[in-house]
Design an enzyme around this catalytic site. Structure first.
Site, PDB file in Angstrom:
ATOM      1  N   SER A  95     -12.557 -36.623  16.901  1.00  0.00           N
ATOM      2  CA  SER A  95     -12.653 -36.976  18.316  1.00  0.00           C
ATOM      3  C   SER A  95     -11.380 -36.534  19.025  1.00  0.00           C
ATOM      4  CB  SER A  95     -12.814 -38.493  18.474  1.00  0.00           C
ATOM      5  OG  SER A  95     -11.569 -39.165  18.336  1.00  0.00           O
ATOM      6  N   ASP A  96     -11.427 -36.440  20.348  1.00  0.00           N
ATOM      7  CA  ASP A  96     -10.192 -36.319  21.097  1.00  0.00           C
ATOM      8  C   ASP A  96      -9.620 -37.729  21.262  1.00  0.00           C
ATOM      9  OD1 ASP A  96      -8.083 -35.257  22.562  1.00  0.00           O
ATOM     10  OD2 ASP A  96      -9.367 -33.936  23.731  1.00  0.00           O
ATOM     11  N   TRP A  97      -8.420 -37.808  21.816  1.00  0.00           N
ATOM     12  CA  TRP A  97      -7.694 -39.077  21.902  1.00  0.00           C
ATOM     13  C   TRP A  97      -8.548 -40.159  22.584  1.00  0.00           C
ATOM     14  CZ3 TRP A  97      -2.198 -39.881  20.878  1.00  0.00           C
ATOM     15  CH2 TRP A  97      -1.731 -41.134  21.263  1.00  0.00           C
ATOM     16  N   ALA A  98      -8.960 -41.160  21.804  1.00  0.00           N
ATOM     17  CA  ALA A  98      -9.700 -42.331  22.306  1.00  0.00           C
ATOM     18  C   ALA A  98     -11.071 -41.993  22.870  1.00  0.00           C
ATOM     19  CB  ALA A  98      -8.879 -43.092  23.354  1.00  0.00           C
TER      20      ALA A  98
END
Length: 720
Positions: free
Chosen positions: A266-269
């Site tokens: 995933s990307d950040w959060a």
């Protein structure tokens, strides 16, 4: 370890062990092993306990051989099964030796140099302990309002695909396990993150599937075909579903159609952000949708570690999905050789040898010199050898020229334009004076005009602040700050020749610059050796060869503007600008100020007649297209000869031009070279309305020239 041994290892893992492998945390969690107070805040905020940290699979934003060695060794003492951590970082355009921003690298059209830059970035990162880079970013970009256009190589799917392959080769080499000075690369952001509505960061992306496949997916696919080890999910929605929970995108296209079997992160959060998107009610539902979509690693949110156990217990998630994700992560660790050598390339002595070494800086210089694009020149450049030069403006003395995402780069290591010119000129012929970017004090103004008063020519170093582009830096005004435009107008009133050098991370609206300046050199954020490269370009020691990989608009009102557009039923044709009921603006040109592929030189190139080997192209043969190009000027130079095609009558509308190939010819004065292209039926294929990828028999045009606008043309027929 082979796959069976990895499966045996998975068999020894508890459910909690497996799920922890899917968790990625920042380096603060691991650096603070000995400082419980330091970890209290972040741990409590994320709901992560020490046991989860001790079993987690990867960390980001840590570097330094000694630091990572200590963290890895401490971690392994606490990890029950001795599974090493993966260390990842945003090594986007260099680690410590910072190269030009990727958009600038795209303007070099130099694939070997791009590959070399990635190889050097990998070497410096690997000896500092990093295993994975979150690069290349291959999002197709057509809207300069979006700050992250600086991370892409531009608006064309073919050129982006070529650079994607070059970067992956540079980062990974051909033996990740054996070559400990390479990195695993993570292509991002899958998919179509470069098309947010209004150019606004993290915003909705809404397009047809045909458009997605035709223009936005090819560069990701190219990176995957080149063997990139990871894929990062994008923040945006794709057809109404956030990428981090999009089963059609991740399991359907990426894994199903393309056969990708590597790690997806995933990307950040971005998993938790599906709640804000409005497709999940809570962390539990976000975890369910993400794991079903095939996201293996969750970056910086705890949806998996908190909720996968209950989802497994309740039968909503098949444990096979968890085991598959863990196996992919362990396979990556094995591919990097971490089970045999958890420290891999981390080596303090080697770190001191290679980081910012002379060879690396020389490569940064070469790429900076080839990335700059000469946009306008009325004869003011190159600077006359005996001219008195005043260098003024916010970037005259500044060494803050690395650009966003400069990893471990330090502006103190960068060469400023003033310092470089002083080394190359008689100091009595150069005066300098700087100023602020968004405001100019009266003392700064006085100093600049004092410098200009005794000069023969003014070099004005203008641009955006570094923070005006990059992530989180969307803009609606693409002009230079008002204070700079006013200063330029005042300097122009002196009547002295003006050469503007631009430092920026996106195509700008150059209103107020093009009218006043005699020459404009687009330098972008050129990296650690940028000042030296620009100085040599200004002095004529190097001939500009960069070509735009993204169009420059006349104004923000035209955006998005790109060369490979569709025609309309009522197109604007030359000589009919006064007609009302045609597709046009009434207050602006339709075409960009500067088209894709554009760039000037200090010499002139003359094109001969376009030659094509036949009038018909069959599906099992090829045509040869060639043109002679002569350097008719007085300097050696590089001409990037570009080939475009147009399908005159497709099953769906086709672009007016599409880049299919290019050749860079290095020619001495008076020398003639021949650009030779091979055209095949495969290059004429596109996605039809049923999404089939085929070509249509019929008439085509082929265009060859120095940019997407200025070309010679010929025709041919594709026959069954």
């Amino acid at each position: 370890m082979n796959d069976q041994q990895l499966l045996d290892l998975i068999g020894q893992m508890t459910r909690e062990d497996k799920i922890a492998q899917l968790l990625q945390l920042t380096g603060a969690f691991y650096e603070g092993f000995h400082d419980k107070e330091l970890l209290t805040g972040p741990m409590e905020e994320l709901g992560v306990n020490e046991a989860m940290v001790n079993a987690s699979g990867s960390a980001l934003n840590l570097s330094g051989a000694r630091t990572i060695t200590e963290v890895q060794q401490t971690y392994l003492k606490k990890n029950r099964l001795g599974i090493p951590l993966l260390f990842m970082a945003d090594v986007v355009h260099g680690f410590k030796t910072i190269f030009p921003i990727p958009l600038a690298i795209g303007c070099s059209w130099n694939l070997p140099l791009a590959e070399k830059s990635a190889e050097i970035a990998a070497r410096e990162s690997a000896v500092s302990g990093i295993h994975v880079t979150f690069a290349p970013m291959v999002d197709l970009v057509r809207d300069p309002r979006w700050g992250r256009v600086m991370e892409s190589t531009g608006e064309d799917p073919h050129l982006n695909s070529l650079f994607a392959r070059a970067f992956v080769r540079g980062y990974q080499g051909d033996d990740l396990k054996g070559d400990k000075e390479r990195l695993a690369s993570c292509v991002k952001h899958f998919a179509a993150y470069g098309a947010p509505e209004g150019g606004r960061e993290y915003n909705t992306v809404d397009m047809s599937e045909r458009n997605l496949r035709e223009y936005y997916l090819p560069a990701y696919k190219a990176a995957i075909e080149e063997g990139c080890a990871l894929v990062m999910a994008s923040f945006n929605t794709v057809d109404g579903i956030p990428a981090s929970g999009n089963e059609k995108l991740m399991r359907g296209i990426l894994r199903g159609e393309w056969g990708y079997d590597g790690v997806v992160i995933s990307d950040w959060a971005s998993i938790r952000e599906m709640i804000a998107h409005g497709v999940c009610e809570d962390d539990r539902e976000a975890a369910l949708k993400a794991i079903r979509a095939g996201i293996d690693i969750e970056m910086m949110t705890p949806c998996y570690v908190h909720h996968l156990p209950e989802l497994l217990a309740g039968g909503e998630v098949d444990e096979k999905l968890i085991d598959e994700a863990v196996l992919r992560i362990l396979q990556l660790k094995e591919k990097l050789g971490l089970f045999e050598n958890p420290l891999r390339g981390a080596d303090p002595e080697r770190e001191r040898e290679v980081i910012l070494c002379d060879d690396h800086r020389e490569a940064a210089y070469e790429l900076a010199a080839e990335s700059c694009v000469l946009l306008k020149n009325n004869g003011s450049l190159p600077l006359s050898p005996n001219a008195k030069v005043a260098l003024v403006g916010p970037y005259a003395e500044s060494n803050d020229i690395l650009g966003w995402w400069s990893c471990a780069g330090d502006k103190e290591d960068a060469v400023s334009l003033a310092a470089a010119l002083r080394e190359r000129m008689d100091s009595s012929r150069l005066t300098t004076a700087g100023c602020g970017i968004e405001s100019i004090s009266s003392s700064e103004r006085d100093a600049m005009f004092a410098a200009a008063s005794d000069a023969d020519v003014l070099v004005v170093a203008f641009g955006e602040d570094v923070a005006m582009s990059g992530e989180g830096a969307s803009r609606t005004n693409l002009q230079l700050p008002k204070a700079q435009l006013e200063l330029l107008q005042q300097l122009a009133a002196t009547g002295k020749p003006i050469a503007v050098v631009l430092f920026n991370g996106r195509p700008l609206d150059l209103t107020g610059v093009f009218e006043e300046a005699d020459a404009v050199l687009e330098a972008w954020f050129p990296g650690v050796e940028g000042g030296a490269a620009i100085a040599d370009l200004l002095l004529g020691r190097v001939n500009p060869s960069g070509r735009l990989s993204m169009s420059f608009p006349h104004s923000v009102g035209q955006v998005p503007v790109h060369y490979n557009k569709f025609n309309t039923g009522r197109p604007l044709t030359p000589g009919h600008e006064d007609e009302r009921y045609i597709s046009k603006y009434i207050d602006s040109p339709n075409e960009p100020l500067l088209p894709f592929g554009f760039g000037l030189s200090y010499t002139e190139f003359e094109y001969g007649e376009l030659e094509i080997s036949g009038a018909k192209l069959s599906r099992n043969e090829s045509l040869t297209v060639q043109v002679k190009v002569t350097n008719t000027g007085l300097r050696s130079g590089i001409e990037t000869v570009q080939l475009y095609i147009r399908d005159l009558a497709g099953e769906v509308v086709r672009p007016l031009r599409e880049l299919k190939d290019f050749v860079r010819l290095a020619l001495k004065p008076g020398e003639t070279g021949t650009a030779i292209f091979t055209l095949t039926e495969q290059q004429l294929r596109y996605h039809h309305s049923d999404l089939s990828f085929t070509s249509d028999s019929g008439a085509f045009r082929v265009y060859v020239g120095s940019n997407s606008r200025d070309t010679r043309e010929a025709g041919f027929q594709l026959v069954p």
